[in-house]
Motif scaffolding. Structure first.
Motif, PDB file in Angstrom:
ATOM      1  N   ARG A  97      -4.126   3.186   3.490  1.00 35.95           N
ATOM      2  CA  ARG A  97      -3.095   3.120   2.453  1.00 35.95           C
ATOM      3  C   ARG A  97      -3.739   2.884   1.095  1.00 35.95           C
ATOM      4  N   ASP A 151      -2.496   1.402  -2.871  1.00 36.48           N
ATOM      5  CA  ASP A 151      -1.426   0.808  -3.687  1.00 36.48           C
ATOM      6  C   ASP A 151      -1.606   1.226  -5.129  1.00 36.48           C
ATOM      7  N   PRO A 166       5.178  -0.519  -9.048  1.00 43.20           N
ATOM      8  CA  PRO A 166       4.227  -0.347  -7.954  1.00 43.20           C
ATOM      9  C   PRO A 166       4.791   0.528  -6.830  1.00 43.20           C
ATOM     10  N   SER A 177       3.374   2.281  -2.758  1.00 38.41           N
ATOM     11  CA  SER A 177       2.317   2.370  -1.752  1.00 38.41           C
ATOM     12  C   SER A 177       2.380   3.703  -1.061  1.00 38.41           C
ATOM     13  N   ARG A 219       0.915   5.686   2.312  1.00 37.73           N
ATOM     14  CA  ARG A 219       0.137   5.597   3.548  1.00 37.73           C
ATOM     15  C   ARG A 219      -0.737   6.836   3.682  1.00 37.73           C
ATOM     16  N   TYR A 235      -1.348   9.455  -8.037  1.00 40.64           N
ATOM     17  CA  TYR A 235      -2.191   9.415  -6.844  1.00 40.64           C
ATOM     18  C   TYR A 235      -3.402  10.332  -7.012  1.00 40.64           C
TER      19      TYR A 235
END
Lengths: 98, 475
Positions: free
Chosen positions: B104, B106, B113, B115, B117, B167
């Motif tokens: 994962r 963060d 925020p 998260s 996986r 990301y």
């Protein structure tokens, strides 16, 4: 052992990009079923506690180090190709898919 | 409407190995066609692949940095398909036994925020390149064929295009930090394929999953995901038919169009690659790799804010590149003034680096010497103006700043008597400015300061000059 059906034969033929006539489909179906008979025989073996086996040799972790070696001359790479030009392989054009 | 976006991401990254994944041909771009090839990477009968240990290490290292578990048993599989970008009619890849899994990461977008996986990181081989001619034929060459390719797959946890972009930005930075890939999207060293659909969990409904291809930049990924979310919402609202399909992003028209519909022919008939034995990464090796994982960019960014008191912006810029971050820390350690160190590293230093095409590791100026330069300014041995003037020379020659200052006689004049005499001359030479100043025009002081600076070739301590001038003029 369940029988191989005509639909299954058609599916596999499609995956293999084979064009089969109805007679061929039926013949392949019969032949595949004969092959399946051998598996039926193998299935009688006691395989309790044995995982799926993909390699006959009990060997793992064979690596090479990240070192550069010799490549072949480009002319040699394409020498067996039915068609090539300036060291490119030349093929009938194909759909850009992936 | 209770439908929300559900986006997953597959990222492919070419690994920075010297040789290919299963043979010792060089990983080299821009060579003559088919000149970096051998029987293995062109799938000649009887050739045997042998995995590159470094590539396996890189994938494990990335997996560890993404908090993944490392498999203790995994195999390569053949992914069978008919397409001449691979000469063998199959690609060696991994199937249900990836090298690492269940990680994962963060992250945050605009302070929010989230998260993600990570489902898996696995290893496969890159394909060759095709050139389609207008005469109904195509040219194929295999220099890129067999280059190690890592695939990083997330769960469909993204809920917006902004999250996807964040990301990608962070993943690129991570891959560069780890030294496993250049991760340059415009060179194709990093490629990205999102899957997009909408779900209504309460109602147990979902739109068919659409995969988007032909994305050559972060902006394209962002815009394509955003477009696809909107399109599916539109389809729902207008009862338009949707199906599981692959769509192509059209950059100029800023929309996706159908590329192909998923069908039974997508069955890749995966089976274990009989020419490659299983991998069982031994514990000591994995531990060794874990130790080689440096402090990760996001953690470092947070530390720069906390430990050095840097603004968030500085911390982000400095940690973008590991070498730059290392350089900054060495400068800050020498001068003890983190903010000045940050300004110099982000400013003049980066500017000259880019101009000269160097990296912090290859440039002549040691970080300690930049630290000393900042110290000399803070101790008022030299003015910041002079520091800026001599910086290009320092950068080019890599000498110590003290040496250069002495050679050029540039030390700041902070001797009150010496400056006093020059200030007297300045007052003498600028009667109008003196009168203006004394009638309340504060700005008039500038002309006299300028005079002193000119006389001293910029070496006068400006603070002291101001002070002496005011004293003398109020006498």
């Amino acid at each position: 052992m369940p029988e191989v059906t005509l639909d299954e034969v058609r599916h596999v033929a499609e995956l293999a990009r084979m064009a089969l006539s109805d007679e061929e489909l039926e013949r392949v179906r019969r032949e595949l079923n004969r092959i399946m008979d051998y598996f039926a025989e193998l299935q009688q073996l006691d395989t309790e506690g044995i995982g799926d086996t993909s390699h006959a040799i009990p060997m793992t972790d064979v690596y090479r180090q990240d070192e550069i070696g010799d490549s072949l001359p480009a002319a040699k790479i394409v020498q067996n190709a039915p068609d090539s030009i300036e060291n490119f392989f030349r093929v009938p054009t194909f759909m850009e898919e992936e | 409407m209770a439908f929300r976006p559900m986006v997953g991401l597959e990222v492919h990254a070419q690994l920075l190995t010297a040789s290919k994944m299963f043979c010792s041909c060089p990983v080299k771009f821009g060579s003559e066609p088919n000149s970096n090839c051998c029987p293995v990477c062109t799938g000649m009968p009887g050739s045997l692949p042998v995995p590159n240990r470094k590539a396996v290490e890189f994938v494990i290292r990335t997996g560890l940095a993404l908090d993944c578990k490392v498999s203790d048993y995994c195999r390569f599989y053949r992914k069978n398909y008919f397409y001449p970008d691979l000469a063998k009619n199959f690609q060696i890849s991994q199937y249900d036994e990836p090298l690492t899994y269940e990680g994962r990461i963060d992250l945050a977008v605009n302070g929010e925020p989230f998260s993600i996986r990570v489902r898996r990181t696995h290893l496969e081989e890159d394909t060759g390149k095709n050139i389609h001619l207008s005469d109904g034929r195509s040219l194929v060459e295999y220099n890129r064929c067999g280059v190690p390719l890592m695939e990083v797959v997330t769960e469909p946890d993204f809920t917006s295009a902004d999250q996807v972009r964040e990301y990608l930005v962070q993943l690129r930075r991570l891959l560069r930090y780890l030294g496993v890939s250049t991760a340059n999207m415009d060179e194709g060293a990093m490629r990205c394929e999102p899957t997009v659909n909408l779900v209504d969990e309460a109602a147990g409904q979902a739109t068919p999953i659409v995969e988007v291809k032909n994305l050559a930049s972060f902006k394209a990924v962002h815009d394509a995901v955003s477009y696809e979310i909107d399109r599916q919402h539109w389809c729902l609202e207008n009862d338009a038919e949707m199906q599981q399909e692959t769509r192509r992003w059209n950059e100029t028209e800023a929309k996706t169009t159908v590329m192909r519909i998923k069908e039974s022919a997508d069955d890749y008939m995966y089976f274990p690659e009989p020419d490659l034995v299983p991998l069982t990464p031994e514990r000591e090796w994995v531990e060794e790799i874990a130790e080689s994982v440096p402090e990760l960019p996001l953690a470092r960014e947070r530390r720069f804010v906390e430990e050095y008191g840097l603004p968030q912006y500085d911390a982000e810029v400095l940690t973008e590149d590991k070498q730059v971050a290392d350089y900054f820390e060495a400068v800050a350690a020498t001068c003890g003034d983190a903010k000045s160190a940050s300004n110099w590293v982000m400013g003049d230093f980066t500017h000259l680096l880019h101009e000269s095409g160097q990296t912090p590791d290859t440039c002549k100026l040691q970080p300690e010497n930049l630290g000393k330069l900042i110290k000399l300014i803070n101790e008022t041995t030299i003015s910041s103006k002079i520091a800026k003037d001599i910086f290009p020379t320092l950068f080019e020659q890599g000498t110590t700043p003290r040496q250069l200052i002495e050679e050029q006689g540039l030390a700041q004049i902070s001797d009150e008597d010496e400056l006093g005499a020059i200030v007297d001359a300045a007052i003498e030479a600028n009667p109008k400015a003196v009168a203006d100043y004394q009638s309340g025009k504060e700005k008039a002081l500038g002309a006299m300061v300028g005079y002193v600076m000119k006389e001293t070739r910029g070496q006068a301590n400006p603070g002291l000059v101001n002070q002496i001038l005011r004293e003398k003029l109020s006498e």
